[in-house]
Write an enzyme that holds these catalytic residues in place. Structure first.
Site, mmCIF file in Angstrom:
data_model
loop_
_atom_site.group_PDB
_atom_site.id
_atom_site.type_symbol
_atom_site.label_atom_id
_atom_site.label_comp_id
_atom_site.label_asym_id
_atom_site.label_seq_id
_atom_site.Cartn_x
_atom_site.Cartn_y
_atom_site.Cartn_z
ATOM 1 C CE LYS A 282 -4.390 1.068 2.246
ATOM 2 N NZ LYS A 282 -5.117 0.960 3.502
HETATM 3 O O1 G3P Z 1 -9.370 1.838 4.530
HETATM 4 C C1 G3P Z 1 -9.045 3.101 5.006
HETATM 5 C C2 G3P Z 1 -9.519 3.259 6.388
HETATM 6 O O2 G3P Z 1 -8.764 2.471 7.262
HETATM 7 C C3 G3P Z 1 -9.651 4.650 6.854
HETATM 8 O O3 G3P Z 1 -10.838 4.668 7.518
HETATM 9 O O4 G3P Z 1 -12.524 5.483 9.066
HETATM 10 O O5 G3P Z 1 -10.100 6.091 9.400
HETATM 11 O O6 G3P Z 1 -11.411 7.079 7.536
HETATM 12 P P1 G3P Z 1 -11.245 5.906 8.420
#
Ligand code: G3P
Length: 220
Positions: free
Chosen positions: A87
């Site tokens: 990633k």
């Molecule tokens: O897949 C990306 C994710 O881990 C980010 O999620 O909820 O932190 O925006 P969030």
């Protein structure tokens, strides 16, 4: 659509895998940090265990921000298991690294995508996956799912093989919207997977069936 889980928590991964719902896993430095905190294990050991549980792609993110060190870290991640997808954040150095890694047939996932054109740049660099973060766009009052629709249309228009991973999924509606658009993958936190299973009418229906059955047994 493939269902990935967005976590580095081994217990959550095992539970989601046991219900046949795991086509892959995504992690990021925040999620790995949580698992280090919980288990005191090294990141490489955590990723190795995830790769032994799940056959599909497992995203592990580089920490470096410069091209040379991104590629170096990517090669280390790639050694952990053949199903690791490296990633890489959406930056100029990141795109160069994706280009280099795609020439070596190493899977890549370009992360922190917030516009359709960023996704196109990732595809042109040869990314295997691109991850639009829809929840974080919702957070700033922009309808996040719209960029998934645009990326899907553009990739169809030009036949880009890069797969769309809908990321930063926060609720069951995000999953439904991803399905309706025809996104390739949604990566979903464990808590949202649990929300997908449950419905109040399913629960009250189960209760009513059992109550009726019990009453009939009592009258035997
Ligand atoms: O897949 C990306 C994710 O881990 C980010 O999620 O909820 O932190 O925006 P969030």
């Amino acid at each position: 659509m493939k269902f990935f889980i967005d976590t580095a928590n081994i217990e959550e991964i095992k539970k989601a895998n046991s219900i046949g719902l795991l086509d892959g896993v995504t992690t990021n430095p925040t999620l790995i940090a949580k698992e280090i905190e919980r288990t005191k294990r090294k990141p490489a050991d955590i990723l190795a265990e995830i790769c032994s549980i799940v056959k599909g792609p497992v995203s592990g993110e580089v920490i470096a921000l410069d091209y040379e060190n991104m590629v170096k870290e990517a090669m280390e991640l790639h050694k952990i298991a053949s199903n690791i997808a490296v990633k890489i954040p959406m930056t100029e150095d990141g795109l160069r690294a994706v280009r280099t890694l795609s020439e070596k047939d190493i899977m890549t996932n370009v992360t922190l995508i917030f516009t359709p054109v960023q996704a196109v740049l990732a595809a042109k660099a040869g990314a295997t996956f691109t991850s639009p973060f829809i929840g974080r766009l919702d957070d700033i009052s922009q309808e996040g799912i719209n960029i998934v629709e645009d990326i899907h249309t553009i990739f169809e228009n030009y036949g880009y093989p890069t797969e769309i991973i809908v990321a930063s999924v926060r609720n069951p509606v995000h999953v439904l919207q991803s399905l309706l658009i025809g996104a390739d993958i949604a990566t979903i936190p464990y808590s949202v997977i649990m929300q997908l299973i449950k419905h109040p009418l399913t629960e009250s229906g189960i209760k009513r069936f059992l109550d009726d059955y019990k009453k009939a047994q009592e009258n035997l």
